[in-house]
Scaffold this motif. Sequence first.
Motif: not given
Length: 134
Positions: A13, A27-30, A33, A35, A37, A41, A43-44
């Motif tokens: 995060r 942010t959090d990793a998806p 991948n 995370g 979610g 993310s 990329t979101d």
Amino acid sequence: MSTATARYAGNLRTEATHVASGNTILTDAPVDNHGRGEAFSPTDLVAASLGSCMMTIMGIVAERHALDLTGVRWEVTKHMVAEPRRIGQIDVTFRLPATLTEKEQTILENAARTCPVALSLNPEIRQEVRFLYE
């Protein structure tokens, strides 16, 4: 002066702070991948930035033409590709008032497609933009 400062919060995060306003984004990793979610993310955020930028530029143009776009909604969908892992496509669908004339629609659509984020994204990222007049 920096635009943002950020820190790694651990557990995949991050927390970024907008310097001028003090607003923060987590942010959090998806999930796909490693995370949880539980937040956007990175990329979101790219996908959301595209839609927000397009809407902002349409808003600027709308003000210039005395058009009220209050309440316009949009959705973004991000499509990832595997090798290398990256965004392959972003779909943006805007839902605009049916009362806009054909000329106004053209003006707004052209404005959206020339927003700074749309022009900054790698050309390999396909941008599918739809405008629905409801």
